[in-house]
Enzyme design. Structure first.
Site, mmCIF file in Angstrom:
data_model
loop_
_atom_site.group_PDB
_atom_site.id
_atom_site.type_symbol
_atom_site.label_atom_id
_atom_site.label_comp_id
_atom_site.label_asym_id
_atom_site.label_seq_id
_atom_site.Cartn_x
_atom_site.Cartn_y
_atom_site.Cartn_z
ATOM 1 C CE1 TYR A 1 -6.303 48.687 71.942
ATOM 2 C CE2 TYR A 1 -5.012 48.752 69.912
ATOM 3 C CZ TYR A 1 -5.337 49.297 71.148
ATOM 4 O OH TYR A 1 -4.697 50.431 71.582
ATOM 5 C CD GLN B 1 -16.117 43.418 62.678
ATOM 6 O OE1 GLN B 1 -16.905 44.286 62.282
ATOM 7 N NE2 GLN B 1 -15.059 43.714 63.397
ATOM 8 C CG ASP C 1 -10.221 46.112 64.823
ATOM 9 O OD1 ASP C 1 -10.655 47.281 64.859
ATOM 10 O OD2 ASP C 1 -10.950 45.130 64.583
ATOM 11 C CB CYS D 1 -15.196 51.476 63.746
ATOM 12 S SG CYS D 1 -14.986 51.689 65.519
ATOM 13 C CD GLU E 1 -9.218 41.708 73.348
ATOM 14 O OE1 GLU E 1 -10.005 42.229 74.173
ATOM 15 O OE2 GLU E 1 -9.000 42.185 72.212
#
Length: 474
Positions: free
Chosen positions: A331, A289, A404, A431, A352
């Site tokens: 994810y 992030q 995510d 996002c 992932e």
């Protein structure tokens, strides 16, 4: 997501020589992507032009930058009637004709959050449809017509409340712990122009944290000479350690010396969850992030949303709590959310697509041996298989799914598989508001009820923001 899947978009065909170079536009509401919808002055029913560097209610002189059969784009180069929310840009190099990535730096920070609130509400209504819009407006945190508020990060809240007017003016700057530069044909470091492969030189990096700005990557001769023949340059300022520079895959110290260690250390304050400080190690060029407050904010918000009363104040057992919620995380990256979920929940299975990220997560999850980390694509089939593969007890299904996904969202196939697994709760981090609207719509049609929606302003001075949706099975 939180910032994955970015890069220069496909370059559009420039406007033709027979078309006007400039227009006077009356600016309307903001649109997804950092534009406002505008029309030519005196032509309320005229062509819609998507204009950047403007504000709703303004009249601007705009330069046409692209023209396709579907839309025109323009940059506002002069505000003929300015909005009261217009301020001196904190990053002039990202202004009209400049680099991408700072398209709202001419907008006062509170107005940026109002802008994003309008965009979120519009996407939920227009793309999600009436069912999504009504579900959002029914939330206690929602107020018409703008839906849920967009929340500032803690450091922005502090800066906006500062007594020093300069600190207030610079709110939203100095927050990014990761910056990527491109090298132009002249050897100068820069960034891509908006929706273009063209690289424009930059001198200043006002959105970066001071540790990155102090490196002098765009100003010091020693760096300019070293970077002149590079293709990709990244600067990383981890929360636990000195900044590093990655040049075409080689990790360098702040002085430009090659380093043998290819990883950086990150620490996240999870004291609000009773976990103290969480420690992570990730490859220097791995996804993390970018806002300095984002890891803490996401860890606390997502863990509380996923585990409910199980989260907060319990302390880390080191192995999760037997009988706690069974969590399927999709994810999962390098384990930012996996670690607190595993320490406070019950059994956790994560999936992932990047094997390198899973190797990082394996290091980070050593305090939580009950977590199972899987490498593979997130598909409908993989979600169906993993969602039903928990340890014996009950029906062996996940109680909670946390996902995510990248900017394009999870998509119908994955969402339908989640619905088929039938977890009691789904926590969706997004996002992109358009992708959020599509995925939430699919979950609502699958029988879930929207219990909560938060929007976090993790990308000040840009049009991006993060959302966390919580859905419950009745």
């Amino acid at each position: 997501m939180s910032g994955r899947g970015r890069g220069p978009a496909r370059q559009e065909k420039a406007w033709g020589a027979h078309e006007p170079e400039e227009m006077i536009l009356v600016v309307g509401p903001p649109a997804h992507g950092g534009h406002c919808a505008a029309r030519p002055q005196g032509e309320p029913g005229g062509r819609v032009v998507f204009v950047r560097h403007a504000l709703p209610g303004e009249t601007v002189r705009a330069r046409i930058t692209a023209r396709t059969s579907k839309m025109w784009r323009a940059d506002a180069v002069e505000a003929l009637t300015a909005s009261p929310d217009r301020v001196e840009p904190v990053w002039p190099e990202a202004g009209p004709g400049g680099v991408g990535g700072g398209e709202l730096s001419h907008v006062a920070l509170p107005a940026q959050r109002t802008w994003k609130r309008w965009v979120l509400a519009d996407c939920l209504r227009r793309i999600g449809g009436p069912e999504v819009a009504e579900a959002v407006l029914a939330l206690p945190s929602s107020t018409p017509p703008g839906g849920v508020p967009v929340e500032p990060m803690p450091c922005e809240t502090a800066a906006e409340a500062a007594e020093d007017p300069r600190a207030r003016a610079l709110a939203g700057t100095g927050t990014r712990t990761r910056v990527e530069l491109a090298i132009g044909d002249d050897g100068a470091p820069g960034m891509h122009a908006f929706r273009s492969a063209t690289i424009l030189p930059v001198r200043d990096l006002p959105l970066a944290v001071p540790a990155i700005r102090d490196l002098g990557l765009t100003t010091r001769g020693s760096w300019r000479r070293r970077l002149a023949r590079a293709r990709r340059v990244q600067a990383v300022a981890p929360s636990a350690g000195a900044p590093v520079v990655i040049v075409d895959g080689t990790v360098l110290s702040a002085s430009g010396r090659p380093l043998s260690r290819q990883r950086v250390d990150e620490s996240v304050d999870a004291s609000g969850l009773g976990l103290g400080e969480l420690r992570y190690t990730v490859r220097a060029d791995a996804f993390w992030q970018v806002h300095r407050d984002a890891p803490r904010a996401l860890v606390e918000a997502v863990t509380r949303a996923a585990l409910g009363d199980e989260a907060g104040g319990a302390g880390a057992s080191g192995a999760g709590r037997p009988g706690g919620p069974r969590v399927l995380e999709l994810y999962s990256g390098s384990g930012l959310l996996t670690l607190p979920l595993a320490l406070l929940g019950g059994e956790v299975i994560s999936l992932e697509g990047s094997e390198r990220a899973v190797r990082d997560a394996d290091r980070n999850l050593r305090p939580a041996p009950r977590a199972r980390l899987m490498a593979g694509r997130v598909t409908g089939a993989s979600v169906t298989e993993l969602g039903r593969s928990f340890s014996p007890g009950g029906d062996g299904r996940a109680d909670v799914v946390v996902l995510d996904p990248p900017r394009q969202g999870a998509g119908r196939d994955v969402i339908e598989a989640i619905v088929g697994v039938g977890p009691a709760r789904v926590v969706l981090v997004a996002c992109d508001p358009a992708a959020l609207a599509r995925d939430v719509g699919s979950l609502l049609r699958g029988g879930y009820r929207l219990e909560g929606l938060r929007a976090l302003d993790m990308f000040p001075h840009t049009h991006h923001f993060e959302t966390i949706a919580v859905l419950q099975r009745p």
